[in-house]
Design an enzyme around this catalytic site. Structure first.
Site, short mmCIF file in Angstrom:
data_model
loop_
_atom_site.label_atom_id
_atom_site.label_comp_id
_atom_site.label_asym_id
_atom_site.label_seq_id
_atom_site.Cartn_x
_atom_site.Cartn_y
_atom_site.Cartn_z
N SER A 9 0.86 -1.18 0.00
CA SER A 9 0.00 0.00 0.00
C SER A 9 0.90 1.23 0.00
O SER A 9 1.91 1.24 -0.72
CB SER A 9 -0.94 -0.05 1.22
OG SER A 9 -1.92 0.95 1.12
N HIS A 36 -3.15 -1.33 -3.05
CA HIS A 36 -4.30 -0.48 -2.74
C HIS A 36 -4.23 0.75 -3.62
O HIS A 36 -3.20 1.42 -3.66
CB HIS A 36 -4.26 -0.04 -1.28
CG HIS A 36 -4.45 -1.17 -0.32
ND1 HIS A 36 -4.09 -1.07 1.00
CD2 HIS A 36 -4.97 -2.40 -0.47
CE1 HIS A 36 -4.38 -2.19 1.62
NE2 HIS A 36 -4.91 -3.03 0.74
N ASP A 129 -3.93 -4.58 6.49
CA ASP A 129 -4.28 -5.53 5.44
C ASP A 129 -3.05 -6.36 5.04
O ASP A 129 -1.96 -5.82 4.88
CB ASP A 129 -4.82 -4.78 4.22
CG ASP A 129 -5.47 -5.70 3.22
OD1 ASP A 129 -5.96 -6.77 3.63
OD2 ASP A 129 -5.50 -5.34 2.03
#
Length: 185
Positions: A9, A36, A129
């Protein structure tokens, strides 16, 4: 190791470019990248990645069979899953960890099918995540690598993975490249 899945990310894009540039050209296994990114943003991700690798780069498509020497990116606003016949499945169910695609969902799905042939790499990011999914890969016998949080631009994601399971390989980007290239020696 027969497939590499990279999750990242915030702060991970340059790490991914470094990894792709550093891979030995004899390494021909499929690589899946779950990043992401904003769902409505037009992206040049695949074209930009293609400039830095000998692999063919493309966005994964539903029911597409995975090929060696390809890098697949997870489409925005879909979870990317792996079917038993080694084809992709796209899913638009609820977000996980505020994310779709979710790194956890992809790691868990690929680990379920590939077991010890799955290599998960979790890079810089500012949420949790990927931590649970990476643990699942480790528990299924796969290789797990976490970017050294001292090097990561955003350390929440690597630290979360290590907090949840402390037997991951914790490596700098340069050492991640060396570890992956050991598979062709």
């Amino acid at each position: 190791m027969e497939m590499i899945i990279i999750g990242g990310s915030a702060g991970s894009f340059d790490c991914i470019l470094s990894i792709l540039k550093g891979l030995d050209k004899r390494l021909q296994i499929p690589i899946v990248i779950v990043l992401h990114r904003l769902k409505n943003a037009s992206s040049m991700l695949e074209k930009h990645l293609q400039l830095h690798t000998h692999y063919t780069v493309k966005e994964a498509e539903d029911k597409e069979f995975i090929k060696n020497a390809y890098i697949y990116t997870a489409p925005t606003d879909y979870h990317l899953l792996l079917e038993e016949n080694l084809s992709f499945s796209l899913d638009n169910s609820e977000k996980v960890n505020y994310s779709r695609p979710s790194i956890d969902v992809t790691f868990e799905s690929f680990s379920y099918v590939l077991k010890e042939y799955c290599c998960g790499i979790l890079l810089s990011g500012s949420n949790k995540d990927g931590a649970k999914g990476l643990k699942q890969i480790a528990e299924n016998g796969g290789l797990t690598i976490v970017q050294d949080y001292n090097e990561a631009e955003f350390d929440v994601m690597p630290q979360s993975a290590i907090s949840l399971y402390n037997n991951h390989n914790v490596l700098t980007v340069n050492n991640i490249i060396k570890k992956l290239n050991l598979n062709v020696e």
